[in-house]
Motif scaffolding. Structure first.
Motif, short mmCIF file in Angstrom:
data_model
loop_
_atom_site.label_atom_id
_atom_site.label_comp_id
_atom_site.label_asym_id
_atom_site.label_seq_id
_atom_site.Cartn_x
_atom_site.Cartn_y
_atom_site.Cartn_z
N TRP A 5 0.82 -1.22 0.00
CA TRP A 5 0.00 0.00 0.00
C TRP A 5 0.85 1.26 0.00
O TRP A 5 0.53 2.24 -0.67
N ASP A 6 1.93 1.26 0.75
CA ASP A 6 2.79 2.45 0.84
C ASP A 6 3.55 2.70 -0.46
O ASP A 6 4.01 3.82 -0.70
N LEU A 7 3.69 1.66 -1.28
CA LEU A 7 4.40 1.81 -2.55
C LEU A 7 3.48 2.27 -3.66
O LEU A 7 3.83 3.15 -4.45
N ILE A 8 2.30 1.66 -3.73
CA ILE A 8 1.36 1.99 -4.80
C ILE A 8 -0.04 1.54 -4.39
O ILE A 8 -0.24 0.40 -3.97
N GLN A 9 -1.00 2.46 -4.50
CA GLN A 9 -2.34 2.15 -4.01
C GLN A 9 -3.15 1.31 -5.00
O GLN A 9 -3.83 0.38 -4.61
N ILE A 10 -3.09 1.65 -6.29
CA ILE A 10 -3.81 0.92 -7.35
C ILE A 10 -5.16 0.36 -6.87
O ILE A 10 -5.40 -0.84 -6.89
N VAL A 11 -6.04 1.26 -6.46
CA VAL A 11 -7.29 0.86 -5.81
C VAL A 11 -8.19 0.05 -6.73
O VAL A 11 -8.74 -0.99 -6.33
N SER A 12 -8.37 0.48 -7.96
CA SER A 12 -9.25 -0.26 -8.86
C SER A 12 -8.71 -1.67 -9.11
O SER A 12 -9.46 -2.64 -9.20
N TYR A 13 -7.38 -1.79 -9.21
CA TYR A 13 -6.75 -3.10 -9.40
C TYR A 13 -6.98 -3.98 -8.18
O TYR A 13 -7.36 -5.16 -8.31
N ARG A 14 -6.74 -3.44 -6.98
CA ARG A 14 -6.94 -4.21 -5.75
C ARG A 14 -8.38 -4.69 -5.64
O ARG A 14 -8.64 -5.86 -5.29
N CYS A 15 -9.31 -3.81 -5.91
CA CYS A 15 -10.73 -4.18 -5.82
C CYS A 15 -11.08 -5.26 -6.83
O CYS A 15 -11.81 -6.21 -6.52
N SER A 16 -10.57 -5.14 -8.05
CA SER A 16 -10.89 -6.13 -9.09
C SER A 16 -10.30 -7.49 -8.75
O SER A 16 -10.90 -8.54 -9.04
N LYS A 17 -9.13 -7.52 -8.12
CA LYS A 17 -8.51 -8.80 -7.74
C LYS A 17 -9.21 -9.41 -6.53
O LYS A 17 -9.31 -10.65 -6.43
N ALA A 18 -9.70 -8.58 -5.62
CA ALA A 18 -10.50 -9.11 -4.52
C ALA A 18 -11.77 -9.76 -5.07
O ALA A 18 -12.19 -10.83 -4.61
#
Length: 262
Positions: free
Chosen positions: A173-186
């Motif tokens: 998280w501290d390196l890169i948030q990439i929220v849409s990516y994280r949500c899609s992988k969840a």
């Protein structure tokens, strides 16, 4: 340890990175699959040159155009796979194609989330749906008792996920948030669980895999050097897949076989 023994495999996003790595490893197997279907958006484009070079030397490698965000393209690709397979069925699907939008949370937009979900979550959903009969045929031809003895050497759907999709871990998280990516992988992780429940009666094993922080264009997007090579990641994932059985369907593991928290 048993090795994967498959007659056919389909890899999405196979023209570079992990997808190309999977293709290379399958071709180097002592007993390579009879059919290796490698899909990408533009088979004749510059980014597919390495894949084209491999196909010119290996007649068992078939390159198929596929836009993972287009249902019509998915159906057309599945039909071409069926033409080659005849009635033999497809042993293994590796849903590897994916994308990310490296943005901070406050910069995320509806368009970002929609595009990322369509590619990373809906695409693997549709790939499983349209090709279900191919996997079922492979499972029925391998299993003495339908719905039991699941194995990646018989019939399996492998969704390439990410630890970034783990709600129980804040890795990176501290390196890169990439929220849409994280949500899609969840969401992809949940899809993997749903597929495992729905397709178990068809004799199909379903699993989500985190490939590690890999030295690819996507893995380097945060501006840091990832510690894992493509070769090591793919080799590790194939080792994990060879060891999976019915008790492992619906799980979320990394390239070394460790269970990752949902």
């Amino acid at each position: 340890m048993a090795e994967l023994c498959i007659s056919s495999v389909l890899v999405t996003g196979a023209n570079w990175g992990l997808g190309l790595g999977f293709v290379q490893h399958f071709l180097r197997m002592p007993n390579p699959p009879q059919w290796i279907f490698a899909t990408c958006r533009d088979p004749k484009g510059q980014r597919a040159q390495d894949l084209q070079n491999l196909a010119s030397k290996h007649p068992n490698l078939v390159i198929i155009a596929l836009e993972i965000a287009d249902p019509a393209s998915i159906k057309a690709a599945a039909a071409k796979v069926g033409e080659h397979l005849g009635g033999s069925g497809l042993n293994l699907l590796i849903n590897n194609a994916g994308m990310d939008k490296p943005k901070m949370l406050e910069a995320e937009r509806l368009e970002d989330m929609t595009e990322t979900y369509t590619t990373n979550t809906a695409g693997p959903l549709l790939m499983g749906q349209v090709s279900l009969q191919h996997y079922s045929t492979a499972a029925e031809g391998s299993l003495p008792i339908p719905g039991s003895g699941l194995s990646c050497s018989k019939a399996a759907i492998v969704n390439i996920s990410s630890i970034g999709g783990s709600i129980g871990s804040a890795f990176g998280w501290d390196l890169i948030q990439i929220v849409s990516y994280r949500c899609s992988k969840a969401a992809l992780n949940m899809l993997s669980k749903c597929q495992s429940l729905a397709y178990k009666e068809h004799g199909i094993l379903c699993v989500a895999l985190h490939p590690g922080w890999v030295q690819t264009d996507m893995g380097s997007a945060a501006g840091h050097a990832p510690p894992v090579t493509v070769d090591d990641s793919v080799q590790g994932m194939l080792k994990v897949l060879s060891s999976l059985s019915e008790k492992d369907t619906g799980t979320f593991r990394d390239w070394e076989g460790n269970v990752i928290p949902w």
